[in-house]
Design a protein around this motif. Structure first.
Motif, mmCIF file in Angstrom:
data_model
loop_
_atom_site.group_PDB
_atom_site.id
_atom_site.type_symbol
_atom_site.label_atom_id
_atom_site.label_comp_id
_atom_site.label_asym_id
_atom_site.label_seq_id
_atom_site.Cartn_x
_atom_site.Cartn_y
_atom_site.Cartn_z
ATOM 1 N N LEU A 149 6.237 -3.993 -79.808
ATOM 2 C CA LEU A 149 6.221 -2.563 -79.508
ATOM 3 C C LEU A 149 7.549 -2.123 -78.915
ATOM 4 O O LEU A 149 8.294 -2.925 -78.334
ATOM 5 C CB LEU A 149 5.083 -2.248 -78.533
ATOM 6 C CG LEU A 149 3.673 -2.530 -79.082
ATOM 7 C CD1 LEU A 149 3.169 -3.871 -78.578
ATOM 8 C CD2 LEU A 149 2.716 -1.431 -78.698
ATOM 9 N N ASP A 171 0.406 2.520 -75.761
ATOM 10 C CA ASP A 171 0.573 3.698 -76.626
ATOM 11 C C ASP A 171 1.919 3.697 -77.337
ATOM 12 O O ASP A 171 2.210 4.611 -78.116
ATOM 13 C CB ASP A 171 0.449 4.982 -75.786
ATOM 14 C CG ASP A 171 -0.903 5.042 -75.100
ATOM 15 O OD1 ASP A 171 -1.895 4.620 -75.732
ATOM 16 O OD2 ASP A 171 -0.968 5.480 -73.932
ATOM 17 N N GLU A 191 5.154 2.781 -79.804
ATOM 18 C CA GLU A 191 5.250 2.581 -81.251
ATOM 19 C C GLU A 191 5.246 1.086 -81.584
ATOM 20 O O GLU A 191 5.942 0.296 -80.930
ATOM 21 C CB GLU A 191 6.558 3.218 -81.750
ATOM 22 C CG GLU A 191 6.746 3.125 -83.246
ATOM 23 C CD GLU A 191 8.160 3.530 -83.694
ATOM 24 O OE1 GLU A 191 8.447 3.399 -84.878
ATOM 25 O OE2 GLU A 191 8.950 3.962 -82.834
ATOM 26 N N LEU A 212 6.544 -1.709 -83.791
ATOM 27 C CA LEU A 212 7.742 -1.895 -84.617
ATOM 28 C C LEU A 212 7.522 -2.925 -85.718
ATOM 29 O O LEU A 212 8.129 -2.864 -86.771
ATOM 30 C CB LEU A 212 8.913 -2.334 -83.726
ATOM 31 C CG LEU A 212 9.245 -1.388 -82.572
ATOM 32 C CD1 LEU A 212 10.345 -1.993 -81.695
ATOM 33 C CD2 LEU A 212 9.672 -0.019 -83.099
#
Ligand SMILES: O=C(O)CCC(=O)C(=O)O
Ligand SMILES: [Fe+2]
Length: 185
Positions: free
Chosen positions: A138, A144, A146, A148
């Motif tokens: 992430l 919460d 993103e 990757l």
């Protein structure tokens, strides 16, 4: 990997040029089945310990310098890793098992007094596409953030990544996720 479709390949190949994924590698085909079978036998010989609070997972801890150095021998020399710490653990996620977003801690190797820099996850069981259990990397260390890259567990494939890259283990459905986890520098 010409026989897999794009979506499936996406779960086996770390995208290039993403800053948050610097140093994250998903390496395939380095561990021969005979060695994997030996690692399976070591797992069966190691007792299960209770999981910690941020995860739902069985763990088996072992200290095995010989196994650690053989793991190192199977990694490409050009990556420059010098040592796999002898403290290893097996993680076994039952259905519903997962681990929340976190970064890994640095460990000081008590033989060499050198700090570890990277973690490895050597998958001992494959999870089919769509069945969960991905190791997700992430952009930030919160749930919460993103995602990757999500690596799908494939027997014999190994994720290697700097300790500080936020990651989590997605919920496992009916296919058990089993891996050998360790630290290296
Ligand atoms: O099981 C996973 O996908 C991640 C395990 C992990 O992050 C850890 O053991 O530190
Ligand atoms: Fe971790």
């Amino acid at each position: 990997m010409s026989d897999v479709n794009d979506g499936e390949r996406d779960q086996l190949t770390v995208p290039a040029g993403v800053a948050g994924l610097d140093g994250v590698m998903y390496l395939h085909g380095l561990f021969p089945e005979a060695f994997l079978a030996e690692i399976d036998a070591a797992r069966e010989d190691t007792p299960v310990t209770l999981a910690s609070s941020n995860m739902y997972c069985d763990r088996r801890f072992l200290r095995d310098a010989a196994l650690a150095s053989r793991v190192l021998e199977h990694l490409p020399r050009e990556l420059g890793f010098k040592h796999v710490l002898s403290d290893l653990r097996f993680l076994e996620y039952p259905p519903g098992g997962h681990i929340l977003t976190h970064v890994d801690g640095v460990r000081r190797d008590d033989e060499t007094n050198v700090d570890s820099t990277n973690s490895f996850l050597l998958f001992m069981a494959s999870v089919p596409p769509g069945e969960g259990g991905e190791t997700e990397f992430l952009a930030e260390a919160n749930d919460d953030a993103e995602v990757l890259f999500g690596g799908r567990p494939v027997r014999g494939s190994v994720l290697v990544f700097p300790h500080g890259v936020p990651h989590r283990g997605q919920f496992v459905s009916s296919h058990a996720k089993v891996l050998l986890r360790g630290d290296l520098y």
